[in-house]
Enzyme design. Structure first.
Site, PDB file in Angstrom:
ATOM      1  CD  GLU A 109      -2.909  -0.903  -0.058  1.00  0.00           C
ATOM      2  OE1 GLU A 109      -3.461   0.193  -0.257  1.00  0.00           O
ATOM      3  OE2 GLU A 109      -3.035  -1.879  -0.826  1.00  0.00           O
ATOM      4  CD1 TRP A 156      -1.142  -0.622  -4.034  1.00  0.00           C
ATOM      5  CD2 TRP A 156      -1.787   0.558  -5.816  1.00  0.00           C
ATOM      6  NE1 TRP A 156      -1.651  -1.497  -4.966  1.00  0.00           N
ATOM      7  CE2 TRP A 156      -2.053  -0.811  -6.064  1.00  0.00           C
ATOM      8  CE3 TRP A 156      -2.114   1.492  -6.800  1.00  0.00           C
ATOM      9  CZ2 TRP A 156      -2.628  -1.257  -7.256  1.00  0.00           C
ATOM     10  CZ3 TRP A 156      -2.689   1.044  -7.986  1.00  0.00           C
ATOM     11  CH2 TRP A 156      -2.934  -0.318  -8.206  1.00  0.00           C
ATOM     12  CD1 TRP A 172     -18.187  12.008 -17.311  1.00  0.00           C
ATOM     13  CD2 TRP A 172     -18.940  10.442 -15.917  1.00  0.00           C
ATOM     14  NE1 TRP A 172     -17.146  11.143 -17.065  1.00  0.00           N
ATOM     15  CE2 TRP A 172     -17.580  10.159 -16.204  1.00  0.00           C
ATOM     16  CE3 TRP A 172     -19.624   9.583 -15.055  1.00  0.00           C
ATOM     17  CZ2 TRP A 172     -16.906   9.083 -15.658  1.00  0.00           C
ATOM     18  CZ3 TRP A 172     -18.955   8.502 -14.511  1.00  0.00           C
ATOM     19  CH2 TRP A 172     -17.615   8.260 -14.814  1.00  0.00           C
ATOM     20  CG  ASN A 223      -8.517   2.055   0.206  1.00  0.00           C
ATOM     21  OD1 ASN A 223      -8.481   3.156  -0.342  1.00  0.00           O
ATOM     22  ND2 ASN A 223      -8.260   0.943  -0.449  1.00  0.00           N
ATOM     23  CD1 TRP A 265     -13.824  10.529 -13.820  1.00  0.00           C
ATOM     24  CD2 TRP A 265     -12.336  11.469 -12.442  1.00  0.00           C
ATOM     25  NE1 TRP A 265     -12.871  11.147 -14.604  1.00  0.00           N
ATOM     26  CE2 TRP A 265     -11.941  11.725 -13.776  1.00  0.00           C
ATOM     27  CE3 TRP A 265     -11.549  11.951 -11.404  1.00  0.00           C
ATOM     28  CZ2 TRP A 265     -10.796  12.465 -14.093  1.00  0.00           C
ATOM     29  CZ3 TRP A 265     -10.404  12.684 -11.710  1.00  0.00           C
ATOM     30  CH2 TRP A 265     -10.049  12.936 -13.046  1.00  0.00           C
ATOM     31  CD1 TRP A 303     -11.552  10.408  -5.801  1.00  0.00           C
ATOM     32  CD2 TRP A 303     -13.450   9.689  -6.716  1.00  0.00           C
ATOM     33  NE1 TRP A 303     -12.528  10.512  -4.849  1.00  0.00           N
ATOM     34  CE2 TRP A 303     -13.707  10.089  -5.384  1.00  0.00           C
ATOM     35  CE3 TRP A 303     -14.505   9.211  -7.478  1.00  0.00           C
ATOM     36  CZ2 TRP A 303     -14.975  10.006  -4.814  1.00  0.00           C
ATOM     37  CZ3 TRP A 303     -15.775   9.132  -6.917  1.00  0.00           C
ATOM     38  CH2 TRP A 303     -16.000   9.530  -5.595  1.00  0.00           C
TER      39      TRP A 303
END
Length: 483
Positions: free
Chosen positions: A282, A285, A313, A348, A366, A389
Site C-alpha cells: 500500500e 501504491w 456523465w 479505503n 469522478w 478516483w
C-alpha cells in the site's frame, strides 16, 4: 568568520526526524524554520477544509517540538518569493533549503523560486523527504513511465535504495534575533462553525502522535492487516495517511518500523508476514500515485484513458448533494459518507464503495467525487485522490475494469458483517434486524414499524435500483468503447 544562517522552507514535511532539509541546514549553522501559507499558489487545488484543520494543529505541534530544541517556527502568509526575500533581508540568511513536492503547481512554483534565489546569489537546495523512489528514477525498459502498478513496484523493489530513516537533530542553533511570526490563528485555517467538533475526538495531529500511532500499528495491527484492512466496523487499517500526507512521518520511517517489527527485507525478496507485506505494498501504491501525477499532470482533471473524455456523465446537483450528505438510501454508502463528514476519514474499502456508487450507480463524474473528497478528507492528497478516483471510475492507469461495479449490499456484508458500522453512522436504522439492515426497502412493513423506520421520511428510499443502474452504466461504457 560568522556562522551562516539557513532558512528551511517547510511545506508537507512537518517533522524533525528523517528531515533531510532540516538536517543539512543544521550541519551548516544557524537554522530558521519557516512555514509560508500561500494557498493561491496551489493552482486549482488549494487545501480543503479538513486539510486546513489538520494543518493548523500540525503547525502548532511542530512549533512546540522546535521550541524544545531552543528553536521556533516562523509563520508567514503571502507570496512565497516575496516572503523569502523579506526573510533573507531580515535575517542575513545565505541559503534556503526545502524538501521537494511533486504536484504540478508546486513543481512550477519551486522552479521559479529556485531560479530567483540562485540569481540573487543565495544557495538554494531541495531534497527528497517524502518518497522512497522519486518519479524520474523508475522507468520501463523502453524508458517510459509505468502505467501498471505490479511491474512498477517490482522495478522499485529491485532498485538499490536506502530505506533507513535519519534521527531528529538534538539541537538547532538559533539566529541572534528571530524574525517576526504571524500568530497561528491569523492563518485562518480553522472553520468558523462547529463542523470539526468530532475531529478532536478522532485525531491528534503532529509528529509525536504520528510516531505513537505507527508504534501501535506495527505492534498490534499490522500482522492482521491483510485480513482486517477491508473491514469498516473496526479499526483494521493503519490510519497513518494524514500523518504521511503532512509529512509528520516519512515513508522511510514507516518502512523501517515495519522491518524492525517483522524482520529485514532483502532486495527483491520478503521475509515479512503477509500483513506487513500487504501494508508495504500500500505504501507502494502511494509511490505509484506520485509517479503517475508527475508524469501525467493533467490527470487531476482529465482521464488518463482518452476514450473516457466522451463518457456521457449525468448531471444532477440534487443527487450529488444526497450522496455527499449520506442520504442515498443505501445504508453502507450513507454510513461512509456521514463518517467522512463527521471525522474527515473513511476506510479505503468504503472509499471504493462510495466512489463506485457515484460513478457507476449515479453516473455522476469522478471529478465531482474527487472535489468532495479533497475538501472533506483530513488525508486529502492530490496524487492518491486522483489515482483512487480514476481507478474506481475505470478511466486511469491500472484502472479497475469498468464492468467492476460494487454491489452495495454485498460490499456491506463483507465490510460490516454484523451491521455495527451502519448502526453507528445511520442511527435511524439502529434497531432494524441485521437481516434487513443493508437493504431496508426489502424489510416487511411490521419490521420497519417495530424499528421506527418510515422509508421516505425517517430514512430515504433508495435513489436507484442498483441492478438497473449497473446495466445502464455498462451500456454507456459500451457505447463509448465502440464509438
Amino acid at each position: 568568520m560568522s556562522t551562516p544562517t539557513t532558512i528551511v522552507w517547510l511545506r508537507q514535511d512537518l517533522r524533525l526526524a528523517d528531515q533531510p532539509a532540516l538536517r543539512r541546514a543544521a550541519s551548516r549553522g544557524r537554522v530558521i524554520p519557516v512555514y509560508i501559507y500561500a494557498p493561491e499558489e496551489e493552482g486549482d487545488w488549494p487545501p480543503g477544509g479538513a486539510s486546513r484543520w489538520w494543518l493548523h494543529h500540525s503547525l502548532e505541534s511542530l512549533d512546540e517540538q522546535l521550541r524544545q530544541l531552543g528553536s521556533r517556527l516562523i509563520r508567514r502568509r503571502g507570496t512565497t518569493q516575496d516572503i523569502l526575500n523579506e526573510l533573507l533581508e531580515e535575517t542575513g540568511a545565505t541559503a534556503v533549503y526545502w524538501n521537494r513536492r511533486y504536484e504540478p503547481a508546486a513543481i512550477e512554483r519551486d522552479k521559479t523560486v529556485k531560479a530567483a534565489l540562485l540569481a540573487m546569489g543565495v544557495q538554494a537546495e531541495s531534497f527528497n523527504g517524502s518518497l522512497l523512489y522519486e518519479p524520474w528514477t523508475i522507468r520501463t525498459k523502453q524508458d517510459a513511465p509505468y502505467q501498471v502498478f505490479t511491474p512498477f513496484w517490482k522495478a522499485c523493489l529491485a532498485t538499490e535504495t536506502v530505506h533507513e530513516s535519519l534521527p531528529a537533530p538534538r539541537e538547532l542553533v538559533s539566529p541572534p534575533k528571530w524574525p517576526k511570526s504571524l500568530p497561528l490563528d491569523e492563518l485562518e485555517l480553522l472553520p468558523s462553525n462547529s463542523w470539526d467538533a468530532q475531529f478532536y475526538e478522532t485525531w491528534q495531529a503532529g509528529a509525536p502522535a504520528a510516531e505513537r500511532r505507527l508504534r501501535q500499528f506495527v505492534n498490534e495491527t499490522v500482522r492482521r492487516y491483510h485480513e482486517d484492512r477491508d473491514r469498516a466496523d473496526f479499526d483494521g487499517s493503519s490510519r497513518l495517511s494524514p500523518h504521511l500526507h503532512f509529512g509528520e512521518l516519512s515513508p522511510r520511517q514507516i518502512w523501517a518500523a515495519v522491518e524492525k517489527s517483522s524482520g529485514k527485507v532483502p532486495a527483491g525478496k520478503s521475509k515479512l508476514g503477509q500483513g506487513a507485506e500487504v501494508f508495504l505494498k500500500e505504501v507502494g501504491w502511494r509511490e505509484f500515485a506520485y509517479h503517475l501525477l508527475y508524469h501525467f499532470p493533467s490527470t487531476t482533471k482529465e482521464p488518463l484513458r482518452e476514450q473516457f473524455r466522451r463518457f456521457p456523465w449525468r448531471r444532477s446537483a440534487t443527487e450529488l448533494w444526497s450522496w455527499q450528505r449520506g442520504q442515498t438510501g443505501f445504508p453502507i454508502v450513507d454510513a461512509a459518507m456521514r463518517q467522512l463528514w463527521a471525522t474527515g476519514y473513511m476506510p479505503n474499502r468504503t472509499r471504493m464503495i462510495v466512489a463506485s456508487f457515484l460513478t457507476k450507480d449515479l453516473r455522476l463524474s469522478w471529478q465531482q467525487g474527487a472535489r468532495w473528497f479533497w475538501d472533506t478528507l483530513v488525508d486529502a492528497d492530490l496524487a492518491n485522490n486522483t489515482l483512487g478516483w480514476q481507478w474506481t471510475a475505470g478511466c486511469g492507469a491500472d484502472a479497475a475494469p469498468y464492468f467492476r461495479v460494487f454491489n452495495p449490499t454485498m460490499q456491506a456484508e463483507k465490510a460490516d458483517p454484523h451491521g455495527d458500522y451502519i448502526r453507528r453512522w445511520v442511527p435511524e436504522l439502529a434497531t432494524l434486524p441485521t437481516k434487513w439492515l443493508r437493504e431496508p426497502w426489502t424489510a416487511p412493513a411490521e419490521e420497519l414499524a417495530a424499528a421506527g423506520v418510515k422509508l421516505g421520511e425517517t430514512y430515504p428510499q433508495p435513489m436507484v435500483d442498483h441492478h438497473e443502474a449497473r446495466d445502464a452504466a455498462l451500456a454507456a461504457y459500451e457505447r463509448v468503447k465502440n464509438s
